[in-house]
Scaffold this active site. Sequence first.
Site, PDB file in Angstrom:
ATOM      1  N   LYS A  83      -9.270  33.404 -56.472  1.00  0.00           N
ATOM      2  CA  LYS A  83      -9.956  33.925 -55.293  1.00  0.00           C
ATOM      3  C   LYS A  83      -8.940  34.640 -54.410  1.00  0.00           C
ATOM      4  CE  LYS A  83     -13.131  32.259 -51.671  1.00  0.00           C
ATOM      5  NZ  LYS A  83     -13.788  31.041 -51.136  1.00  0.00           N
ATOM      6  N   SER A 164     -18.478  31.331 -50.655  1.00  0.00           N
ATOM      7  CA  SER A 164     -17.764  32.593 -50.630  1.00  0.00           C
ATOM      8  C   SER A 164     -16.987  32.896 -51.910  1.00  0.00           C
ATOM      9  CB  SER A 164     -16.799  32.605 -49.440  1.00  0.00           C
ATOM     10  OG  SER A 164     -15.836  31.566 -49.561  1.00  0.00           O
ATOM     11  N   SER A 188     -18.571  26.645 -50.577  1.00  0.00           N
ATOM     12  CA  SER A 188     -18.101  27.913 -51.132  1.00  0.00           C
ATOM     13  C   SER A 188     -17.714  27.861 -52.603  1.00  0.00           C
ATOM     14  CB  SER A 188     -16.919  28.448 -50.316  1.00  0.00           C
ATOM     15  OG  SER A 188     -17.360  28.894 -49.065  1.00  0.00           O
TER      16      SER A 188
END
Length: 485
Positions: A83, A164, A188
Site C-alpha cells: 500500500k 482504503s 481499511s
Amino acid sequence: MSFEIVEATLPEIQAALDSGEITSRQLVLMYLERIADHDKNGLTINSVLEINPDALFIAESLDVERQLQGPRGPLHGIPVLLKDNINTGDKMHTSAGSLALADSFAQEDAFIVTRLREAGAIIMGKANMTEFANFMTNGMPSGFSSRGGQVLNPYNISTPTGGSSAGSAVAVACNFCAVSVGTETSGSILNPGNLGSVIGIKPTVGMISRSGILPLSNTQDTAGPMARTVRDAVLLLNALLGQDDSDASMGTNTGRLHADYTVFLDADGLKGARIGIPRDYYFEELTDEQLALFNASVDRMRELGATIIDPAEITTAREISYSSVVLNEFKLSLNAYLAKLGPGAPMRTLKDIIDFNHAHPVETLKFGQATLLDAEYTTSGTLTEPQYLRDRATDLRLCKELGIDATMREHQLDVLLFPADFGARITSRAGYPSIVVPSGYTSAGAPFGVTFSARAYEEPVLIRLAYAYEQNYKVRKAPSLQSFI
C-alpha cells in the site's frame, strides 16, 4: 511458458521456482505483463500505482541466491505489492495517494519492509489507495486518490472497491501479485478484502510494527496481509513479524506471539468451535440477498461441527457513536511522520499539504479536503482536548470491556462472526484482530464475505476457523478480466 500464475498459491509458486520451471525474474515479468494488459488498459483498474524500477534486478539476484544457497523461505523470490502509505527506502515514492506527496521519498524502509526483504520478497511496487486512507474529506469514493485515480472493482465496476487498501485487495484479486500488504485504522483491510473476494488479516494492534508507515491513528493503525488463500496470508503474516522497539505498542505482545502461525491451519478447526453472532445493529444494512449468503455460511459452519450462539448480542453496540480519537491523533501522528522524512522532504506538516492542495485545486480538490482542515484547525496536535481524552476512554470501555470482552465471556465464545466487514468499527477501536474470508457473490457478481473476530492476540483461533471454513467451503473465484482488455 506453461506455468499459470492465475490463482497460483505461494507453495505452488515456490515448487515451480525450486524445480526450475520458472525463475523469479520470469515471475515478475509475468505479473508486469498482466498489469500492463489489465490494470493499465481498457477501463483501467488502477490498482497499481507505481512499479519498482529495480524489481527485475532484485529478482535475478534472488534467483542466483536460490541456485547457490537455496531459498530463504516461503517468500523467497515472491513479488509483493505494498500500500502506498508504507515507506520504501528505494527509488519509489510513498505518497498515500496524494499529489502533495507525489515527490516524497522515504529515507529508509518501514520496519515491515525490512522484514520482507530479509525474507527474500521482491517489493514489486506500490498499490493505489483511498487518498490519506480516506481521511481527506467527506464523500471521497473508496479507492480514489488524486495521484492514482479511481480503483475499479474487477467483479463489477459499479460495485465499490472498499477502502482504503483498495489497490492492495484488487491487485491480489486480479492476480497482479501473489500477495500484498494493506493497512487498517477502521476497516481499511476488512472492507476491501470483503468487496475484493480476498483474505484480509487485520492483526492485533501491537503484533506488527507501524514504524515507517504514514499514519492516521497512533492507537488504531496496523498493517496486515492480503492474499487469495488463508495459508498465503499466514505465510505473509509470518514474514511481517519482528520486534520493533521503536513502536511502543509492541510491548503488549511479550510472550503472546508465535514464531510460525501456519501450525494453526487446521481443516477440521471448526469442530467444537463456539461462534457468536451479534445480530442487533450489525445486520441493519444487509440486503435480503446478502443476508441469505450470510445465513448459508453459518449453516455450513454448523455442519462442520461449530456450535453457533445466535444471537450473541454486544449490548453496547448502539452506544458506540462518533469518536474524536482518530481526528485528534491524525495531526500529531502525521506531523511526526513528515518530520522524519528528512530536510529535503517536500512537505513538512499537515498545513503544508493543505496549502499545496489549495494551490492546485483542480488536480487535488475534486472532493475537497474537509477532514484535513478539521484536523489542522480544530485539534491542537497535543492530545490534550478533553473530548479526545473522554472519547478514548469511552471507546475502550464500550468496545473492549463492556463490548467484545463481555459478550465473549458471557457466551464462552471462541470468536464473533460478522457479515462482511460490519464489525470493523468496534474491533478497530478495541485494537482487536479479525480475518475476512470470501463466502459468496450476489446475483450482480459482487463479492460478499464473513469476518471472524476475537480478542487481543487470539490470531491462532481466527486462523484455525478461517482456514477450516475456506478449505471446506471454497467459493473464491478469479474475476473475469476479458471486458477490461
